[in-house]
Design an enzyme around this catalytic site. Structure first.
Site, PDB file in Angstrom:
ATOM      1  CG  ASP A  16      -1.700  -1.203   1.186  1.00  0.00           C
ATOM      2  OD1 ASP A  16      -2.028  -1.693   0.078  1.00  0.00           O
ATOM      3  OD2 ASP A  16      -2.250  -1.866   2.235  1.00  0.00           O
ATOM      4  CE  LYS A  37      -4.122  -6.228   0.448  1.00  0.00           C
ATOM      5  NZ  LYS A  37      -4.796  -5.035  -0.289  1.00  0.00           N
ATOM      6  CG  ASP A  64      -7.887  -5.666  -1.964  1.00  0.00           C
ATOM      7  OD1 ASP A  64      -8.665  -5.992  -1.914  1.00  0.00           O
ATOM      8  OD2 ASP A  64      -7.149  -5.010  -1.012  1.00  0.00           O
ATOM      9  CG  LEU A  65      -8.558  -3.610  -8.378  1.00  0.00           C
ATOM     10  CD1 LEU A  65      -8.885  -3.456  -9.825  1.00  0.00           C
ATOM     11  CD2 LEU A  65      -7.711  -2.287  -7.864  1.00  0.00           C
ATOM     12  CE  LYS A  66     -11.041  -4.336   0.913  1.00  0.00           C
ATOM     13  NZ  LYS A  66      -9.626  -4.312   0.629  1.00  0.00           N
ATOM     14  CG  ASP A  69     -20.854  -0.271 -10.509  1.00  0.00           C
ATOM     15  OD1 ASP A  69     -22.268   0.183 -10.573  1.00  0.00           O
ATOM     16  OD2 ASP A  69     -19.945   0.723 -10.608  1.00  0.00           O
ATOM     17  N   PRO A  71     -24.528  -5.464 -11.981  1.00  0.00           N
ATOM     18  CG  PRO A  71     -25.506  -7.268 -11.505  1.00  0.00           C
ATOM     19  CD  PRO A  71     -25.542  -5.597 -11.410  1.00  0.00           C
ATOM     20  CB  THR A 128     -10.209  -7.005   9.210  1.00  0.00           C
ATOM     21  OG1 THR A 128      -9.455  -5.962   8.372  1.00  0.00           O
ATOM     22  CG2 THR A 128     -10.375  -8.116   8.396  1.00  0.00           C
ATOM     23  NE  ARG A 189      -1.772  -4.451  12.575  1.00  0.00           N
ATOM     24  CZ  ARG A 189      -2.114  -4.331  11.253  1.00  0.00           C
ATOM     25  NH1 ARG A 189      -1.825  -5.400  10.667  1.00  0.00           N
ATOM     26  NH2 ARG A 189      -2.409  -3.340  10.920  1.00  0.00           N
ATOM     27  N   GLY A 218       0.153  -6.085   5.858  1.00  0.00           N
ATOM     28  CA  GLY A 218       0.845  -4.907   5.223  1.00  0.00           C
ATOM     29  C   GLY A 218       1.815  -4.350   6.182  1.00  0.00           C
TER      30      GLY A 218
HETATM   31  O1  LIG Z   1      -9.325  -7.022   0.848  1.00  0.00           O
HETATM   32  C1  LIG Z   1      -8.071  -6.974   1.712  1.00  0.00           C
HETATM   33  O2  LIG Z   1      -7.115  -7.433   1.628  1.00  0.00           O
HETATM   34  C2  LIG Z   1      -8.733  -6.390   3.089  1.00  0.00           C
HETATM   35  C3  LIG Z   1      -9.847  -6.702   3.682  1.00  0.00           C
HETATM   36  C4  LIG Z   1     -10.313  -6.400   4.952  1.00  0.00           C
HETATM   37  O3  LIG Z   1     -11.246  -6.714   5.231  1.00  0.00           O
HETATM   38  N1  LIG Z   1      -9.191  -5.717   5.482  1.00  0.00           N
HETATM   39  C5  LIG Z   1      -8.066  -5.307   4.891  1.00  0.00           C
HETATM   40  O4  LIG Z   1      -7.304  -4.786   5.664  1.00  0.00           O
HETATM   41  N2  LIG Z   1      -7.843  -5.770   3.910  1.00  0.00           N
HETATM   42  C6  LIG Z   1      -6.382  -5.260   3.241  1.00  0.00           C
HETATM   43  O5  LIG Z   1      -5.333  -5.741   4.096  1.00  0.00           O
HETATM   44  C7  LIG Z   1      -4.299  -4.955   4.233  1.00  0.00           C
HETATM   45  C8  LIG Z   1      -4.142  -5.003   5.750  1.00  0.00           C
HETATM   46  O6  LIG Z   1      -2.924  -4.076   5.753  1.00  0.00           O
HETATM   47  P1  LIG Z   1      -2.346  -3.837   7.328  1.00  0.00           P
HETATM   48  O7  LIG Z   1      -3.285  -3.360   8.245  1.00  0.00           O
HETATM   49  O8  LIG Z   1      -1.438  -2.856   6.972  1.00  0.00           O
HETATM   50  O9  LIG Z   1      -1.661  -5.239   7.553  1.00  0.00           O
HETATM   51  C9  LIG Z   1      -4.803  -3.775   3.395  1.00  0.00           C
HETATM   52  O10 LIG Z   1      -4.036  -3.619   2.412  1.00  0.00           O
HETATM   53  C10 LIG Z   1      -6.145  -3.729   3.450  1.00  0.00           C
HETATM   54  O11 LIG Z   1      -6.540  -3.136   2.124  1.00  0.00           O
END
Ligand SMILES: O=C(O)c1cc(=O)[nH]c(=O)n1[C@@H]1O[C@H](COP(=O)(O)O)[C@@H](O)[C@H]1O
Length: 240
Positions: A16, A37, A64-66, A69, A71, A128, A189, A218
């Site tokens: 990121d 990612k 990871d573009l989530k 929208d 269909p 999360t 973590r 990350g």
């Molecule tokens: O799709 C994901 O990867 C994702 C989903 C989710 O529910 N929570 C989540 O933190 N993520 C991704 O997981 C990574 C977590 O990063 P850190 O919190 O820095 O470890 C980030 O790139 C978020 O975009």
């Protein structure tokens, strides 16, 4: 017990950051990490070329573009995103079954056009970073595990290949979806790391024991003074 190769295959490093730093991290983790990612921060700034850059270094990519929208739009977006050759791509389970089926159709179109492997689709369940209060803000009053379970079952039956959930729901999702399902867990973590904006977290070994197929990590790696050392420490924890 896992080998180092098996442990490193389980860790997806979230890049990121900007392209220069992403490539620097890829270099620092070379010979160690197998998965990275590419999320919205990197992709919106750099576009598909960054996926090429990372794949050219032999890395597998979770794009990871989530995607979320109608269909029609999702089918086109997933087709285009899959043409990058990404191994995994995220869509939102909240888009419901018609959207997920359209996503699957888009991924199949791209695989046909590329004459290559189909990009596998991961459905996002509940982020999360959200707890019960955040869910209630958007009108969802069900207990969190029930909401995650509903989205998991729906996405699975509509054609997603796997699920993104927190490690706190991984055990329940593993028993719901079976041994073959991809269950990818961010919110990981190592003991002593800052949670920052994450709410539903666990350590790498707890996430693995709960049944996660892969972990997304990350800042505990990318933000460490020694990213390779931080990556190895996570692998060592998974191997113990
Ligand atoms: O799709 C994901 O990867 C994702 C989903 C989710 O529910 N929570 C989540 O933190 N993520 C991704 O997981 C990574 C977590 O990063 P850190 O919190 O820095 O470890 C980030 O790139 C978020 O975009």
């Amino acid at each position: 017990m896992l080998s180092y190769e098996e442990a490193s295959d389980k860790v997806i490093v979230a890049l990121d950051c900007d392209r220069a730093r992403a490539l620097e991290l890829a270099e620092l983790l070379s010979g160690r990490a197998r998965w990275v990612k590419v999320g919205m921060t990197l992709f919106y700034a750099e576009g598909p070329v960054v996926v090429d850059d990372l794949r050219a270094r032999g890395l597998s990519v979770f794009l990871d573009l989530k995607i979320y929208d109608i269909p029609f739009q999702v089918q086109g977006a997933v087709r285009a995103a899959s043409l990058t050759g990404a191994d995994l791509l995220s869509i939102h389970g909240l888009g419901a079954s018609a959207m997920i089926r359209a996503a699957r159709a888009g991924a199949e179109e791209a695989a046909f056009e590329r004459d290559g492997a189909r990009t596998r689709l991961l459905a996002i369940s509940v982020l999360t970073s959200m707890g019960a209060r955040a869910l209630a803000e958007v009108g969802i009053f069900d207990p969190l595990p029930r909401e995650v379970s509903r989205l998991a079952a729906l996405s699975h039956s509509a054609g997603a290949d796997g699920l993104v959930c927190s490690p706190q729901e991984a055990a329940r999702m593993r028993s719901l979806l079976g041994p073959e399902a991809l269950i990818v867990c961010p919110g990981v973590r190592p003991a002593g790391s800052a949670f920052a904006d994450q709410r539903r977290v666990a350590t790498p070994s707890q996430a693995l024991a709960a049944g996660a197929s892969q972990l997304v990590v990350g800042r505990p790696i990318a933000g460490a003074a020694d990213p390779a050392g931080a990556f190895d420490a996570i692998c060592a924890e998974l191997m113990a």
